[in-house]
Design a protein around this motif. Structure first.
Motif, PDB file in Angstrom:
ATOM      1  N   GLU A 139       0.927  -1.274  -0.085  1.00  0.00           N
ATOM      2  CA  GLU A 139       0.125  -0.061  -0.116  1.00  0.00           C
ATOM      3  C   GLU A 139       0.874   1.207   0.045  1.00  0.00           C
ATOM      4  O   GLU A 139       0.321   2.307  -0.416  1.00  0.00           O
ATOM      5  CB  GLU A 139      -0.782  -0.102   1.027  1.00  0.00           C
ATOM      6  N   CYS A 140       2.188   1.060   0.502  1.00  0.00           N
ATOM      7  CA  CYS A 140       2.846   2.480   0.550  1.00  0.00           C
ATOM      8  C   CYS A 140       4.326   2.216  -0.022  1.00  0.00           C
ATOM      9  O   CYS A 140       4.651   1.019  -0.571  1.00  0.00           O
ATOM     10  CB  CYS A 140       2.901   2.630   2.160  1.00  0.00           C
ATOM     11  N   SER A 141       4.920   3.017  -0.064  1.00  0.00           N
ATOM     12  CA  SER A 141       6.264   2.987  -0.766  1.00  0.00           C
ATOM     13  C   SER A 141       7.215   3.068   0.071  1.00  0.00           C
ATOM     14  O   SER A 141       8.616   3.485  -0.213  1.00  0.00           O
ATOM     15  CB  SER A 141       6.472   4.215  -1.871  1.00  0.00           C
ATOM     16  N   TYR A 142       7.115   3.191   1.462  1.00  0.00           N
ATOM     17  CA  TYR A 142       8.105   3.290   2.611  1.00  0.00           C
ATOM     18  C   TYR A 142       9.187   2.010   2.559  1.00  0.00           C
ATOM     19  O   TYR A 142       8.873   0.809   2.251  1.00  0.00           O
ATOM     20  CB  TYR A 142       7.636   3.118   3.928  1.00  0.00           C
ATOM     21  N   SER A 143      10.674   2.044   2.492  1.00  0.00           N
ATOM     22  CA  SER A 143      11.693   1.282   2.332  1.00  0.00           C
ATOM     23  C   SER A 143      12.156   0.596   3.554  1.00  0.00           C
ATOM     24  O   SER A 143      13.195  -0.080   3.628  1.00  0.00           O
ATOM     25  CB  SER A 143      12.564   1.645   1.434  1.00  0.00           C
ATOM     26  N   THR A 144      11.651   1.309   4.857  1.00  0.00           N
ATOM     27  CA  THR A 144      12.344   1.118   5.830  1.00  0.00           C
ATOM     28  C   THR A 144      11.569   0.143   7.041  1.00  0.00           C
ATOM     29  O   THR A 144      11.526  -0.150   7.753  1.00  0.00           O
ATOM     30  CB  THR A 144      12.593   2.286   6.909  1.00  0.00           C
ATOM     31  N   ILE A 145      10.776  -0.623   6.399  1.00  0.00           N
ATOM     32  CA  ILE A 145       9.869  -1.622   6.863  1.00  0.00           C
ATOM     33  C   ILE A 145      10.369  -2.992   7.414  1.00  0.00           C
ATOM     34  O   ILE A 145      11.223  -3.623   6.617  1.00  0.00           O
ATOM     35  CB  ILE A 145       8.499  -1.994   6.387  1.00  0.00           C
ATOM     36  N   GLN A 146      10.256  -3.379   8.657  1.00  0.00           N
ATOM     37  CA  GLN A 146      10.851  -4.858   9.118  1.00  0.00           C
ATOM     38  C   GLN A 146      10.007  -5.514   9.921  1.00  0.00           C
ATOM     39  O   GLN A 146       9.258  -4.869  10.769  1.00  0.00           O
ATOM     40  CB  GLN A 146      12.322  -4.318   9.757  1.00  0.00           C
ATOM     41  N   THR A 147      10.188  -6.690   9.891  1.00  0.00           N
ATOM     42  CA  THR A 147       9.248  -7.549  10.996  1.00  0.00           C
ATOM     43  C   THR A 147       9.927  -7.781  12.098  1.00  0.00           C
ATOM     44  O   THR A 147      11.119  -8.416  11.995  1.00  0.00           O
ATOM     45  CB  THR A 147       8.531  -8.930  10.341  1.00  0.00           C
ATOM     46  N   ILE A 148       9.209  -7.454  13.191  1.00  0.00           N
ATOM     47  CA  ILE A 148      10.016  -8.248  14.552  1.00  0.00           C
ATOM     48  C   ILE A 148       8.657  -8.516  15.338  1.00  0.00           C
ATOM     49  O   ILE A 148       7.856  -7.655  15.581  1.00  0.00           O
ATOM     50  CB  ILE A 148      10.741  -7.127  15.568  1.00  0.00           C
ATOM     51  N   TYR A 149       8.502  -9.909  15.932  1.00  0.00           N
ATOM     52  CA  TYR A 149       7.455 -10.140  16.565  1.00  0.00           C
ATOM     53  C   TYR A 149       7.236  -9.722  18.036  1.00  0.00           C
ATOM     54  O   TYR A 149       8.433  -9.189  18.505  1.00  0.00           O
ATOM     55  CB  TYR A 149       7.616 -11.891  16.344  1.00  0.00           C
ATOM     56  N   ASN A 150       6.163  -9.882  18.392  1.00  0.00           N
ATOM     57  CA  ASN A 150       6.035  -9.549  19.880  1.00  0.00           C
ATOM     58  C   ASN A 150       6.818 -10.595  20.923  1.00  0.00           C
ATOM     59  O   ASN A 150       6.747 -11.716  20.519  1.00  0.00           O
ATOM     60  CB  ASN A 150       4.706  -9.626  20.437  1.00  0.00           C
ATOM     61  N   PRO A 151       7.562 -10.334  21.966  1.00  0.00           N
ATOM     62  CA  PRO A 151       8.166 -11.257  22.720  1.00  0.00           C
ATOM     63  C   PRO A 151       7.353 -11.860  23.912  1.00  0.00           C
ATOM     64  O   PRO A 151       6.204 -11.313  24.334  1.00  0.00           O
ATOM     65  CB  PRO A 151       9.029 -10.327  23.302  1.00  0.00           C
ATOM     66  N   ILE A 152       8.079 -12.881  24.509  1.00  0.00           N
ATOM     67  CA  ILE A 152       7.368 -13.356  25.548  1.00  0.00           C
ATOM     68  C   ILE A 152       8.526 -13.817  26.696  1.00  0.00           C
ATOM     69  O   ILE A 152       9.569 -13.913  26.285  1.00  0.00           O
ATOM     70  CB  ILE A 152       6.461 -14.755  25.565  1.00  0.00           C
ATOM     71  N   ASP A 153       8.020 -13.638  27.917  1.00  0.00           N
ATOM     72  CA  ASP A 153       9.089 -13.730  29.103  1.00  0.00           C
ATOM     73  C   ASP A 153       8.907 -15.207  29.673  1.00  0.00           C
ATOM     74  O   ASP A 153       7.878 -15.197  30.402  1.00  0.00           O
ATOM     75  CB  ASP A 153       8.924 -12.625  30.135  1.00  0.00           C
ATOM     76  N   PHE A 154       9.431 -16.321  29.262  1.00  0.00           N
ATOM     77  CA  PHE A 154       9.328 -17.516  29.775  1.00  0.00           C
ATOM     78  C   PHE A 154       9.384 -17.827  31.514  1.00  0.00           C
ATOM     79  O   PHE A 154       8.777 -18.349  32.073  1.00  0.00           O
ATOM     80  CB  PHE A 154      10.211 -18.492  29.169  1.00  0.00           C
TER      81      PHE A 154
END
Length: 367
Positions: free
Chosen positions: A161-176
């Motif tokens: 949808e957008c032209s941004y080039s700075t997108i990255q995936t980082i998932y939500n964390p959990i504290d075991f």
């Protein structure tokens, strides 16, 4: 060079609050991780609601808000916010908020934030974050250090949808460790049940759909109850729905609980019936408690967490008949159930706070 000799990076985490949601829990967990890794952490919270454990100093703008929330009160908070950022030399600002007021966000991005900005997107409903006005959207996002999406599906949607080039995936964390300790707390429920957890503030979680599916399943006949965690404006309507179905003895509303993990731990499985998600923390928290999951394959997140018939059941999106069948299958098919239960915890090791936290440090080039 030892840790004490390294530069102490200064990070500001901006959230609507430090309570209730998955994005806010993520922010709180990351603040503790950053603090342990030689970062000075500041929080800016908009609403005076702090329930999660966190690390760092807090600027609570909610305490400055009066009942009228008029122009001069908003201006006062704006000035306090500007003074805070001018007074603190920051290395990064991480913004976890949704963007409800586009013009306001434009002024904040342009005139308030004065350090490299990382914006996180926690919902597949990306219009909650990106203004329809392209000029405002570009001025808010085009100069971001990074845009972090919490799922691959969200990243792909933004990219399309957008032209941004700075997108990255980082998932939500959990504290075991936190979860392990929390599951040891004394627990009073002594009956079989399945679990669902989520806000009752809007229709996104579709708990009304889940209630109808539970009513149509074999579970009530087998005396397996449905426990609902959460609260909100829709709770009374949901309670009335349960009364009409004559299931008051089988569907239990526990409200908002301080420790959901002990509920996960004792549940047969956890169900997610949402219309859409970002990266549903409820699923990874349940699996971390060794409890399998059943979920609609909604946009987005479940398909990036659940491996069908390995740690849970992934149901065709919004197919209620198949959700009913899956809910029954998890009880009737013991071999499948125990296979998923055995795999549950291991399947979410990749979301540990250590793994995800280090991805954030690498993103900021701190590690």
């Amino acid at each position: 060079m030892n840790v004490s000799e390294k530069k102490q990076h200064r990070i500001c985490i901006v959230t609507d609050q430090l309570a209730t949601g998955g994005a806010e829990r993520c922010a709180a967990l990351l603040s503790i991780f950053f603090d342990k890794n030689n970062c000075k952490v500041h929080h800016v919270v908009v609403v005076d609601k702090i329930e999660y454990e966190f690390a760092g100093e807090v600027l609570n703008l909610g305490k400055l808000k009066n009942q009228s929330n008029g122009f001069f009160n908003r201006l006062k908070r704006f000035k306090v916010l500007k003074h805070f950022f001018r007074s603190n030399k920051l290395d990064f600002i991480i913004d976890f908020r949704v963007k409800r007021h586009s013009l306001q966000e434009y002024f904040i991005a342009k005139y308030i934030f004065n350090a490299p900005l990382i914006v996180t997107i926690h919902s597949f409903m990306t219009d909650l974050y990106f203004p329809n006005n392209k000029f405002l959207a570009n001025n808010i996002y085009s100069h971001c250090y990074k845009i972090v999406a919490v799922s691959k599906a969200i990243k792909e949607k933004i990219s399309s949808e957008c032209s941004y080039s700075t997108i990255q995936t980082i998932y939500n964390p959990i504290d075991f460790e936190l979860i392990e300790n929390a599951t040891k707390e004394e627990f009073a429920l002594d009956f079989k049940y399945i679990l669902a957890a989520g806000r009752m503030q809007d229709s996104v979680k579709q708990l009304d759909v889940l209630i109808n599916c539970y009513a149509a399943s074999n579970l009530p006949k087998q005396n397996i109850k449905l426990v609902l965690l959460g609260d909100g404006l829709l709770r009374k309507d949901l309670e009335k729905q349960v009364e009409k179905l004559h299931l008051e003895d089988y569907i239990l509303f526990k409200g908002k609980v301080a420790n959901p993990f002990k509920y996960y731990k004792k549940a047969l499985y956890t169900v997610l019936s949402s219309k859409n998600e970002g990266f549903p923390t409820v699923l990874i928290e349940s699996l971390a408690c060794e409890t399998p999951v059943v979920a609609f394959n909604c946009f987005s997140g479940p398909s990036e967490i659940i491996v069908d018939q390995e740690n849970g059941l992934l149901v065709e999106n919004q197919n209620q008949e198949k959700l009913i069948l899956a809910m029954n299958e998890m009880v009737l098919n013991e071999k499948l159930y125990y296979h998923c239960k055995q795999n549950a915890k291991l399947s979410v090791q990749c979301f540990s706070i250590e793994t995800i936290g280090n991805q954030w440090l690498e993103l900021m080039k701190i590690k």
